[in-house]
Design an enzyme around this catalytic site. Sequence first.
Site, PDB file in Angstrom:
ATOM      1  N   GLY A   1       0.810  -1.222   0.000  1.00 22.57           N
ATOM      2  CA  GLY A   1       0.000   0.000   0.000  1.00 22.57           C
ATOM      3  C   GLY A   1       0.837   1.263   0.000  1.00 22.57           C
ATOM      4  N   LEU A   2       2.065   1.140  -0.557  1.00 21.37           N
ATOM      5  CA  LEU A   2       2.941   2.316  -0.689  1.00 21.37           C
ATOM      6  C   LEU A   2       3.071   3.078   0.625  1.00 21.37           C
ATOM      7  CD1 LEU A   2       1.843   3.477  -4.246  1.00 21.37           C
ATOM      8  CD2 LEU A   2       3.913   2.258  -3.637  1.00 21.37           C
TER       9      LEU A   2
ATOM     10  N   CYS B   1       0.849   1.534  -9.647  1.00 22.74           N
ATOM     11  CA  CYS B   1       0.660   0.588  -8.543  1.00 22.74           C
ATOM     12  C   CYS B   1      -0.774   0.063  -8.568  1.00 22.74           C
ATOM     13  CB  CYS B   1       0.946   1.228  -7.196  1.00 22.74           C
ATOM     14  SG  CYS B   1       0.693   0.053  -5.858  1.00 22.74           S
TER      15      CYS B   1
ATOM     16  N   GLY C   1      10.534  -7.047 -13.878  1.00 22.61           N
ATOM     17  CA  GLY C   1       9.439  -8.006 -13.707  1.00 22.61           C
ATOM     18  C   GLY C   1       9.925  -9.429 -13.877  1.00 22.61           C
TER      19      GLY C   1
HETATM   20  C1  LIG Z   1       7.130  -5.632  -1.554  1.00 15.98           C
HETATM   21  C2  LIG Z   1       7.084  -4.838  -2.827  1.00 15.98           C
HETATM   22  C3  LIG Z   1       6.960  -3.446  -2.766  1.00 15.98           C
HETATM   23  C4  LIG Z   1       6.921  -2.677  -3.934  1.00 15.98           C
HETATM   24  N1  LIG Z   1       6.821  -1.321  -3.856  1.00 15.98           N
HETATM   25  C5  LIG Z   1       6.847  -0.563  -4.996  1.00 15.98           C
HETATM   26  C6  LIG Z   1       6.868   0.854  -4.931  1.00 15.98           C
HETATM   27  O1  LIG Z   1       6.895   1.479  -3.854  1.00 15.98           O
HETATM   28  N2  LIG Z   1       6.863   1.542  -6.113  1.00 15.98           N
HETATM   29  C7  LIG Z   1       6.882   0.926  -7.341  1.00 15.98           C
HETATM   30  O2  LIG Z   1       6.910   1.602  -8.369  1.00 15.98           O
HETATM   31  N3  LIG Z   1       6.911  -0.435  -7.422  1.00 15.98           N
HETATM   32  C8  LIG Z   1       6.889  -1.183  -6.288  1.00 15.98           C
HETATM   33  N4  LIG Z   1       6.950  -2.549  -6.373  1.00 15.98           N
HETATM   34  C9  LIG Z   1       7.036  -3.171  -7.711  1.00 15.98           C
HETATM   35  C10 LIG Z   1       8.491  -3.457  -8.102  1.00 15.98           C
HETATM   36  O3  LIG Z   1       9.256  -2.279  -8.199  1.00 15.98           O
HETATM   37  C11 LIG Z   1       8.559  -4.198  -9.458  1.00 15.98           C
HETATM   38  O4  LIG Z   1       8.028  -3.380 -10.479  1.00 15.98           O
HETATM   39  C12 LIG Z   1       7.782  -5.515  -9.434  1.00 15.98           C
HETATM   40  O5  LIG Z   1       7.932  -6.180  -8.187  1.00 15.98           O
HETATM   41  C13 LIG Z   1       8.243  -6.450 -10.548  1.00 15.98           C
HETATM   42  O6  LIG Z   1       9.615  -6.776 -10.407  1.00 15.98           O
HETATM   43  P1  LIG Z   1      10.122  -8.137  -9.696  1.00 15.98           P
HETATM   44  O7  LIG Z   1       9.348  -9.273 -10.308  1.00 15.98           O
HETATM   45  O8  LIG Z   1      11.599  -8.191  -9.972  1.00 15.98           O
HETATM   46  O9  LIG Z   1       9.835  -7.990  -8.237  1.00 15.98           O
HETATM   47  C14 LIG Z   1       6.993  -3.335  -5.210  1.00 15.98           C
HETATM   48  C15 LIG Z   1       7.132  -4.736  -5.261  1.00 15.98           C
HETATM   49  C16 LIG Z   1       7.180  -5.481  -4.101  1.00 15.98           C
HETATM   50  C17 LIG Z   1       7.328  -6.986  -4.214  1.00 15.98           C
END
Ligand SMILES: Cc1cc2nc3c(=O)[nH]c(=O)nc-3n(C[C@H](O)[C@H](O)[C@H](O)COP(=O)(O)O)c2cc1C
Length: 306
Positions: free
Chosen positions: A71-72, A129, A244
């Site tokens: 939830g940011l 998000c 991703g």
């Molecule tokens: C616990 C968690 C918190 C995240 N918080 C944010 C965030 O604050 N801002 C954002 O742009 N993306 C957020 N993301 C998304 C990641 O930056 C990323 O785009 C997404 O997890 C896909 O990459 P990954 O598969 O390598 O995790 C979050 C992801 C996770 C798992």
Amino acid sequence: MNVSVKFCGIEFPNPTVLASGYLGVTGASLASCAKAGAGGATSKTLFMEERPGHPNPSVLQFPGGLINAVGLCGEGIKNARHEFEKYKELAPENPLVGSVGGKTVDEFIECAEIMASYPVDMLELNFSCPNVEGEMGRPIACDPQMTAKATKAIRKVTKKPISVKLSPNVPDIALIAKEAEENGADAITAVNTMGPGMLIDPYARRPILANKVGGVSGYALKPIALKAVYDIYNAVKIPIIATGGIVTGRDALEMLMAGGTLLGIGSSLMYNDMQAFEIILDKIREFMKEEGFEDISELVGLAHET
Ligand SMILES: Cc1cc2nc3c(=O)[nH]c(=O)nc-3n(C[C@H](O)[C@H](O)[C@H](O)COP(=O)(O)O)c2cc1C
């Protein structure tokens, strides 16, 4: 061989960049990624106000990756300057991307202006998000016109490079990327989490996340993210921070060949801890040596040539 990357005029010692949110916003935790081999880091998304986020449980692991509804949460942007300064002190050679949020376009503009005044090398606009609704009731990146309007407005408040972070939860992500490019974005970050999705505890007879639903990342997201990067690379000229499901070095190679110039790494840290960056880089270097590549830029977009 050369694995350093020049991205929007900024020198990254290698293409791996911590994705936003995974390790929060403290300068010390972001800098620990640089010490562990990351080329750069992205801060957690910050809003104008302090946000408590969603209650726990907010992050779960499942065989396909992670599902989160954090939830940011975070301190408001005005309280965070010292974290960016700390990062620059601890990791001066590794570029820092400041992630900006907002519930409205006006809040995005205000937040971006403040972020641009901090010691960050570029801004990332989190238009995507899946757990936080914008003024339209859905993320900005789910609508081409909103993406155009917001990018254009934010472009006016800073000369620092801007990357627009897109959502995989749209029928045509390339169309949204084009809108961002035409309205002043210097780069695209693709993608944020997919969904939202859900996990249920059959014994408790209810969804496990307190928020019930959350964004899916990690292994399950990779083929979706890869196709998104491939489609965006075909549609725009600006570079892509491919994000991703990059868990292994092989995932990273696929993302480079789809068209990513930088590689956002998030969920991989769940499986490989801080070694994630070195594991990925070792494989890239091994592949380049075996296959006779001199410069990492030779890999970018290679899958489009066949
Ligand atoms: C616990 C968690 C918190 C995240 N918080 C944010 C965030 O604050 N801002 C954002 O742009 N993306 C957020 N993301 C998304 C990641 O930056 C990323 O785009 C997404 O997890 C896909 O990459 P990954 O598969 O390598 O995790 C979050 C992801 C996770 C798992």
